[in-house]
Design a protein around this motif. Sequence first.
Motif, PDB file in Angstrom:
ATOM      1  N   MET A 103     -15.441 -16.505 -41.926  1.00  0.00           N
ATOM      2  CA  MET A 103     -14.812 -17.831 -41.812  1.00  0.00           C
ATOM      3  C   MET A 103     -13.787 -17.860 -40.689  1.00  0.00           C
ATOM      4  O   MET A 103     -13.575 -18.904 -40.063  1.00  0.00           O
ATOM      5  CB  MET A 103     -14.138 -18.228 -43.138  1.00  0.00           C
ATOM      6  N   THR A 104     -13.146 -16.704 -40.425  1.00  0.00           N
ATOM      7  CA  THR A 104     -12.010 -16.741 -39.504  1.00  0.00           C
ATOM      8  C   THR A 104     -12.302 -16.170 -38.119  1.00  0.00           C
ATOM      9  O   THR A 104     -11.634 -16.535 -37.151  1.00  0.00           O
ATOM     10  CB  THR A 104     -10.810 -15.990 -40.122  1.00  0.00           C
ATOM     11  N   ALA A 105     -13.288 -15.256 -37.991  1.00  0.00           N
ATOM     12  CA  ALA A 105     -13.610 -14.720 -36.662  1.00  0.00           C
ATOM     13  C   ALA A 105     -14.104 -15.884 -35.810  1.00  0.00           C
ATOM     14  O   ALA A 105     -14.878 -16.721 -36.283  1.00  0.00           O
ATOM     15  CB  ALA A 105     -14.697 -13.657 -36.775  1.00  0.00           C
ATOM     16  N   LYS A 106     -13.630 -15.965 -34.571  1.00  0.00           N
ATOM     17  CA  LYS A 106     -13.974 -17.069 -33.658  1.00  0.00           C
ATOM     18  C   LYS A 106     -13.707 -18.419 -34.341  1.00  0.00           C
ATOM     19  O   LYS A 106     -14.401 -19.397 -34.071  1.00  0.00           O
ATOM     20  CB  LYS A 106     -15.439 -17.006 -33.236  1.00  0.00           C
ATOM     21  N   ALA A 107     -12.736 -18.447 -35.246  1.00  0.00           N
ATOM     22  CA  ALA A 107     -12.407 -19.654 -36.010  1.00  0.00           C
ATOM     23  C   ALA A 107     -13.685 -20.290 -36.599  1.00  0.00           C
ATOM     24  O   ALA A 107     -13.840 -21.510 -36.647  1.00  0.00           O
ATOM     25  CB  ALA A 107     -11.661 -20.661 -35.134  1.00  0.00           C
ATOM     26  N   GLY A 108     -14.581 -19.415 -37.031  1.00  0.00           N
ATOM     27  CA  GLY A 108     -15.813 -19.902 -37.680  1.00  0.00           C
ATOM     28  C   GLY A 108     -16.837 -20.464 -36.711  1.00  0.00           C
ATOM     29  O   GLY A 108     -17.874 -20.977 -37.137  1.00  0.00           O
TER      30      GLY A 108
END
Length: 681
Positions: free
Chosen positions: A286-291
């Motif tokens: 969910m959070t890597a590359k802001a999803g």
Amino acid sequence: MSVLKSFIAGQWVGEKPAKALPSAVNGEIVAHTHDDTLDFKNAVEYGRRVGGKNLMAMDFQERALALKAMALYLQEHKKELYALSMHTGSTKGDNGIDIDGGFGTLFSYASMGRRELPSGNVVHEGPVTPLGKNNHFAGTHILVPRGGVAVHIDAYNFPVWGMLEKFAPTFLAGMPSIVKPATSTCYVTELAVRLMQESGALPEGSLQLIIGSTGDLFDHLEEQDVVTFTGSAATARKLRNHPNIINRSIPFNAEADSLNSAILAPDVTPEHEEFDVFVKEIRREMTAKAGQKCTAIRRIFVPKDQVNAVCDKLKEQLSKITVGDPSVEGVRMGALASIDQLEDVKANIQELLKTSELVVGGEGNFKATGDGTEKGAFIEPHLLLCRNPESGCGAHDIEAFGPVATVIPYDTVEDAVELCSKGRGSLVTTLTTRDPAIAGRVAPLLAAFHGRLHLLDAEAAKESTGHGSPLPMLKHGGPGRAGGGEELGGIRAVHHYLQRTAIQGSPSMLAAVTREYVRGADLIETDVHPFRRHFEDLQINESLLTHRRTVTEADIVNFGCLSGDHFYMHFDEIAARDSQFGKRIAHGYFVLSAAAGLFVYPGEGPVLANYGLDTLRFIEPVAPGDTIRARLTCKRKIDQGRTSPDGHPQGVVVWDVQVHNQNDEMVASYDILTLVAKKPE
Ligand code: NDP
């Protein structure tokens, strides 16, 4: 004012500013696209004429070396790319995925090319199939460079990796590329192309760059060209239906948005390590590359009785994520790539909320960390819960391309598979289970509508590269809604840019075309033992027929004692008589060793080492009293430009070995792999 330039027909083009590209972090203008009109007719012609010619002046091995040189040069300039890429909203970790991931892909294709592709520009895809009774006529397949240009259109989320994962196999195949990055982040791609150009390893015309629109490019494509696309399903549909693509049957490979999933199997409960591993994977996705990853988890399938536990744990984990300017210490999640994208994600969340409730997120008091971030494209993670998927669930249709995922309860694992399939074809699903029987039952069902499956348990988690990582050696792409295309997957990606052609003819003709010995082809036999020839002097089809050797019982006994192999077939007269052979036979490995004794040249010579065997078959048994002889033929030569540890240049030679008995029946067949020295300078 910095104006980005296209790199077309060997020139950097672009003076007049057009669209301003704001930083996703603080809204400041990073660069402008250019307003200059590009001559796409000239670009494709130049690509085919200059790029194609220069690439064909090299072979697979040389292009693999050039890829490595580019990767090394890019790596030296990594800091510049990292600094610029921060404006796309990427954190350091995100840049690792895009920038280092891109370099890693170049390195991988460089080494796969060296290991798996031949010298020259023809790949022989065997086996040769006899088509006549007496081996005068046979058929096989070759793969050759297509001769056109490859147009690669990329999405905004991976400005470096997105370009390099398509460019590497194209370049290796010998096809020039014209790359078109998405406008919002194209400044990072422009820098990467400049660096590749500076590296000196890029032959002229082998890479062109389009900043901005593709104009009338598609009108100038021809039958030998290829188009690949990553982005939204809507654009993929539009481009693949371009009249020129259809009329000329131009291959079009698409990788589009996909509603990927994570499934928690019913055997996993909060006491298990796998439960934490599952939650961690979702948090990361969910959070890597802001999803903003095509592979990110959008749907989370959880047994009904675990819904509260999963939501609580995710809530706890997501609340610890600091969102803001990636250059600020402690920030774990950056921005979306643009304000447009932010508006798009917010609108999609509203759509999703028509069938779901909010567990984490919502406008509330959210404020991104860092100065000037109020003008940036920030959003906090949003976790949704669709309690009653049977009465409709927007998550099966709507992709919010940001840090957004929806928890969906299920009754049985078969129901989870059924719900997962409502995504109509996805790139990847993670199945978390402790039970191999569940994986064994469920994975084949899921595989039918996925490009990749990630089976996660505590053991795999120790080394897992993660749900969201496309790897150079594994296929990336998925059926249906995911675009129906394929990228990566090792050397198969190179094959997308080669033409596969069936070749029929006599063995000698096939050998001449494939540049490999084909059984039945005319042999070259001289007084010089082939093992005495240096790499350059050795010819394909050069062959040696050895003297004979009669196998005795003493051979079997000696070999059994030496190796410790006293298998009944070699040593128990009664059991051997009852076997399918009706008698004692020699060890297969004895035949192999005896054949080596027949064909080697024992003195010092250019053959440096034997490093393995391929395609070994023991075809007929060999018994005491049988007489064997071997034929050794130079089958394939690969010049990888390598030197021995003490600095002597050498090449790889593959030899075809056939062992026959006194009745001319083949008893063993295999290839041996050797290193052969080149001539002293
Ligand atoms: P688009 O489909 O709009 O754009 C993808 C690429 O196609 C960009 O380079 C874009 O260039 C180009 N393009 C758009 N229209 C045309 C055209 N008519 N002719 C030629 N090229 C064109 O997708 P976005 O990148 O804007 O992302 C939108 C959505 O796509 C996301 O919200 C997400 O759902 C999905 N997506 C999927 C990805 C995947 O890997 N599967 C990755 C990223 C996004 P330009 O930018 O200049 O318009």
